[in-house]
Design a protein around this motif. Structure first.
Motif, PDB file in Angstrom:
ATOM      1  N   ARG A 165       1.232  11.961  -9.393  1.00  0.00           N
ATOM      2  CA  ARG A 165       0.639  13.293  -9.258  1.00  0.00           C
ATOM      3  C   ARG A 165       1.687  14.389  -9.394  1.00  0.00           C
ATOM      4  O   ARG A 165       1.447  15.422 -10.034  1.00  0.00           O
ATOM      5  CB  ARG A 165      -0.062  13.401  -7.901  1.00  0.00           C
ATOM      6  CG  ARG A 165      -1.354  12.600  -7.808  1.00  0.00           C
ATOM      7  CD  ARG A 165      -2.167  13.022  -6.591  1.00  0.00           C
ATOM      8  NE  ARG A 165      -1.445  12.793  -5.350  1.00  0.00           N
ATOM      9  CZ  ARG A 165      -1.494  11.667  -4.663  1.00  0.00           C
ATOM     10  NH1 ARG A 165      -2.224  10.636  -5.111  1.00  0.00           N
ATOM     11  NH2 ARG A 165      -0.822  11.530  -3.541  1.00  0.00           N
ATOM     12  N   LEU A 166       2.843  14.153  -8.807  1.00  0.00           N
ATOM     13  CA  LEU A 166       3.909  15.156  -8.918  1.00  0.00           C
ATOM     14  C   LEU A 166       4.359  15.343 -10.365  1.00  0.00           C
ATOM     15  O   LEU A 166       4.555  16.474 -10.831  1.00  0.00           O
ATOM     16  CB  LEU A 166       5.093  14.736  -8.048  1.00  0.00           C
ATOM     17  CG  LEU A 166       4.911  14.840  -6.530  1.00  0.00           C
ATOM     18  CD1 LEU A 166       6.149  14.338  -5.823  1.00  0.00           C
ATOM     19  CD2 LEU A 166       4.625  16.274  -6.120  1.00  0.00           C
ATOM     20  N   VAL A 167       4.516  14.211 -11.083  1.00  0.00           N
ATOM     21  CA  VAL A 167       4.957  14.304 -12.487  1.00  0.00           C
ATOM     22  C   VAL A 167       3.906  15.003 -13.329  1.00  0.00           C
ATOM     23  O   VAL A 167       4.219  15.874 -14.154  1.00  0.00           O
ATOM     24  CB  VAL A 167       5.263  12.888 -13.034  1.00  0.00           C
ATOM     25  CG1 VAL A 167       5.507  12.956 -14.528  1.00  0.00           C
ATOM     26  CG2 VAL A 167       6.472  12.298 -12.336  1.00  0.00           C
ATOM     27  N   ALA A 206       0.830  -1.202   0.000  1.00  0.00           N
ATOM     28  CA  ALA A 206       0.000   0.000   0.000  1.00  0.00           C
ATOM     29  C   ALA A 206       0.866   1.254   0.000  1.00  0.00           C
ATOM     30  O   ALA A 206       0.553   2.247  -0.670  1.00  0.00           O
ATOM     31  CB  ALA A 206      -0.926  -0.012   1.215  1.00  0.00           C
ATOM     32  N   ARG A 207       1.966   1.208   0.764  1.00  0.00           N
ATOM     33  CA  ARG A 207       2.876   2.355   0.771  1.00  0.00           C
ATOM     34  C   ARG A 207       3.516   2.559  -0.592  1.00  0.00           C
ATOM     35  O   ARG A 207       3.668   3.698  -1.054  1.00  0.00           O
ATOM     36  CB  ARG A 207       3.958   2.142   1.825  1.00  0.00           C
ATOM     37  CG  ARG A 207       3.466   2.239   3.262  1.00  0.00           C
ATOM     38  CD  ARG A 207       4.588   2.007   4.236  1.00  0.00           C
ATOM     39  NE  ARG A 207       4.127   2.040   5.614  1.00  0.00           N
ATOM     40  CZ  ARG A 207       4.886   1.793   6.658  1.00  0.00           C
ATOM     41  NH1 ARG A 207       6.175   1.497   6.480  1.00  0.00           N
ATOM     42  NH2 ARG A 207       4.387   1.847   7.891  1.00  0.00           N
ATOM     43  N   ILE A 208       3.908   1.446  -1.220  1.00  0.00           N
ATOM     44  CA  ILE A 208       4.511   1.556  -2.558  1.00  0.00           C
ATOM     45  C   ILE A 208       3.493   2.132  -3.533  1.00  0.00           C
ATOM     46  O   ILE A 208       3.815   3.012  -4.356  1.00  0.00           O
ATOM     47  CB  ILE A 208       5.013   0.180  -3.030  1.00  0.00           C
ATOM     48  CG1 ILE A 208       6.202  -0.273  -2.166  1.00  0.00           C
ATOM     49  CG2 ILE A 208       5.421   0.228  -4.494  1.00  0.00           C
ATOM     50  CD1 ILE A 208       6.669  -1.678  -2.449  1.00  0.00           C
ATOM     51  N   GLN A 209       2.244   1.628  -3.459  1.00  0.00           N
ATOM     52  CA  GLN A 209       1.214   2.133  -4.347  1.00  0.00           C
ATOM     53  C   GLN A 209       0.950   3.610  -4.075  1.00  0.00           C
ATOM     54  O   GLN A 209       0.792   4.423  -5.008  1.00  0.00           O
ATOM     55  CB  GLN A 209      -0.081   1.322  -4.163  1.00  0.00           C
ATOM     56  CG  GLN A 209      -1.205   1.722  -5.102  1.00  0.00           C
ATOM     57  CD  GLN A 209      -0.842   1.490  -6.566  1.00  0.00           C
ATOM     58  OE1 GLN A 209      -0.073   0.580  -6.888  1.00  0.00           O
ATOM     59  NE2 GLN A 209      -1.376   2.327  -7.452  1.00  0.00           N
ATOM     60  N   GLY A 210       0.919   3.964  -2.774  1.00  0.00           N
ATOM     61  CA  GLY A 210       0.730   5.362  -2.429  1.00  0.00           C
ATOM     62  C   GLY A 210       1.877   6.230  -2.935  1.00  0.00           C
ATOM     63  O   GLY A 210       1.656   7.348  -3.422  1.00  0.00           O
ATOM     64  N   ALA A 211       3.090   5.698  -2.829  1.00  0.00           N
ATOM     65  CA  ALA A 211       4.251   6.445  -3.325  1.00  0.00           C
ATOM     66  C   ALA A 211       4.193   6.606  -4.840  1.00  0.00           C
ATOM     67  O   ALA A 211       4.515   7.674  -5.381  1.00  0.00           O
ATOM     68  CB  ALA A 211       5.538   5.735  -2.908  1.00  0.00           C
ATOM     69  N   LYS A 212       3.771   5.532  -5.525  1.00  0.00           N
ATOM     70  CA  LYS A 212       3.648   5.615  -6.987  1.00  0.00           C
ATOM     71  C   LYS A 212       2.606   6.664  -7.377  1.00  0.00           C
ATOM     72  O   LYS A 212       2.829   7.471  -8.296  1.00  0.00           O
ATOM     73  CB  LYS A 212       3.264   4.247  -7.556  1.00  0.00           C
ATOM     74  CG  LYS A 212       4.383   3.222  -7.499  1.00  0.00           C
ATOM     75  CD  LYS A 212       3.906   1.849  -7.895  1.00  0.00           C
ATOM     76  CE  LYS A 212       3.373   1.803  -9.302  1.00  0.00           C
ATOM     77  NZ  LYS A 212       2.957   0.433  -9.685  1.00  0.00           N
ATOM     78  N   GLU A 213       1.464   6.635  -6.684  1.00  0.00           N
ATOM     79  CA  GLU A 213       0.422   7.618  -6.997  1.00  0.00           C
ATOM     80  C   GLU A 213       0.901   9.026  -6.693  1.00  0.00           C
ATOM     81  O   GLU A 213       0.610   9.963  -7.460  1.00  0.00           O
ATOM     82  CB  GLU A 213      -0.837   7.296  -6.192  1.00  0.00           C
ATOM     83  CG  GLU A 213      -1.500   5.974  -6.608  1.00  0.00           C
ATOM     84  CD  GLU A 213      -2.669   5.621  -5.713  1.00  0.00           C
ATOM     85  OE1 GLU A 213      -2.909   6.369  -4.735  1.00  0.00           O
ATOM     86  OE2 GLU A 213      -3.344   4.601  -5.987  1.00  0.00           O
TER      87      GLU A 213
END
Length: 434
Positions: free
Chosen positions: A304-306, A293-300
């Motif tokens: 968003r940043l990109v 979940a943390r990895i998915q949250g980090a990816k999202e």
């Protein structure tokens, strides 16, 4: 064993030919059996009485003479004791098998049977308060040495590849740790050592398992776990030798002894205390679902940043593209061309004015020069007379009769011949005289 032949009163009745010391006996000169027995008895009974601690494993009460066997709390050793009835009757609590006691014992030797006996002169049950006081004194001593200091505690690895587990044989604690850790991180591997976790062999077995796992380079963390129990059941985990072995270990140690309320000394010296074996499983490995979940949250978050960065840069590009300089690039050139034309015209006019002013100045100077020029004087009717030699005629004395002359007028010159001196102009003479 070396005994002096004069150690007992009966020695006075022995033949003087007997060896004085045990080391001096030979097959040809032996001691009678009673001599050795008497010497053993004298030697043993000189030993002072001592307080010992142990657990009663056998108890045989026979009125005036009672027999019991004590077992060491940490080693497989036992010792039979005898006690008179008045010693047993003085105990503050009834004695029974499993009782934890301290006894004041004196060694003795039975001459007739040749047996060593241990006589209990006092027996005192060790109560819960005594155990707590003992543990507290040990805890204070170890704390004073700095074994509980926070700076000594090592951090647990983020993701251990292999976990050492010291626990009871087929215990619920072992199942809880393995099951919960595997549920959280299926790839985790365990190296299990099933040992006694209470009783007189617990300290030795736990210490041996700890040293064995600590010596292995593939073990990243060691968990010592057992379920709850009474203070006596958990007493092994407050043993000084075990606590010092944990403090000396190079591998991070997690203590998971009993329940939340249980607090053996091992919890204080371990690098991490877990309230229960289940809690230990949660502490040693991360939760894969949480990490995913943390990895998915980090990816999202990165997405968003990109996207935000792309949107912002796109807006900047559109803003730049909509600027007049980019919408009609020639406009910039035309403006500069107009500036160049305007500056060229200003320069042209300025040059013309400068030339005109210079021309006017030249004309003024030319007029001034002409006004002062001898030619201007000649144009007013004057003439310049020169001799043929080119000398300027300044006096009549320079031109006697017949002198050839050259006369310069405004538009040229002509030749002349002096014919003599005419009447002299008196005004000119006057001017010369002045």
């Amino acid at each position: 064993m070396d005994f002096d032949a004069g150690d007992t009163q009966s020695q006075k009745q022995e033949p003087s030919t007997l060896p004085e010391r045990a080391a001096d006996t030979t097959p040809d000169a032996p001691w009678p059996l009673h001599v050795l027995s008497q010497k053993l008895k004298a030697h043993i009974e000189r030993a002072p009485a001592a307080w010992i601690e142990g657990q009663i494993i056998e108890l045989n009460l026979r009125g005036n003479m009672n027999f019991l066997t004590l077992r060491d709390l940490n080693q497989e050793m036992s010792l039979p004791l005898s006690a008179f009835g008045n010693v047993i009757s003085r105990t503050t609590a009834p004695l029974e098998r499993g009782s934890h006691v301290v006894a004041h014992v004196k060694a003795g030797f039975w001459l007739k049977s040749g047996r060593l006996s241990m006589q209990a002169q006092d027996i005192r049950p060790v109560g819960l308060g005594d155990l707590l006081a003992r543990i507290e004194r040990l805890k204070q001593a170890l704390a004073a040495e700095g074994l509980f200091a926070a700076e000594r505690k090592r951090p647990l690895p983020l993701l251990p590849s292999r976990v050492g587990l010291i626990t009871g044989r087929d215990s619920d604690a072992m199942k809880d740790v393995i099951r919960n850790a595997t549920l959280r991180w299926p790839a985790v591997q365990f190296e299990v050592r099933e040992v006694a976790v209470q009783g007189n062999t617990a300290v030795a077995q736990v210490t041996q398992a700890l040293q064995e796992l600590d010596s292995r380079e593939d073990i990243d963390v060691i968990v010592i776990a057992r379920g709850g129990g009474s203070l006596e059941d958990l007493l092994a985990f407050s043993n000084e030798s075990l606590v010092r072995a944990v403090a000396a270990a190079q591998t991070p140690i997690v203590s998971a002894i009993g329940h939340e309320a249980d607090r053996p000394i091992l919890d204080e010296v371990a690098d991490l205390r877990a309230s229960t074996p289940t809690d230990a499983a949660k502490r040693i490995v991360p939760d894969m679902a949480e990490e995913m979940a943390r990895i998915q949250g980090a990816k999202e978050h990165l997405t968003r940043l990109v996207l935000h960065q792309l949107t912002r840069e796109s807006e900047r590009i559109n803003a730049l593209r909509s600027r007049p300089a980019l919408a009609y690039p020639m406009g910039m050139v035309e403006v500069r061309q107009q500036d160049v034309d305007r500056l060229r015209e200003r320069s042209h006019h300025a040059t013309i004015r400068l030339v005109e002013r210079a021309q006017s100045a030249i004309d003024n100077l030319r007029g001034q020069v002409r006004a002062l020029s001898p030619l201007q004087t000649l144009e007013r009717g004057y003439a310049v007379v020169l001799t043929n030699d080119g000398d300027l005629v300044r006096s009549t004395a320079q031109v006697p009769d017949g002198t050839g002359l050259s006369v310069r007028v405004a538009d040229g010159k002509f030749g002349a011949l002096s014919t003599g001196i005419v009447e002299q102009d008196q005004s000119a003479v006057a001017r010369q005289e002045r």
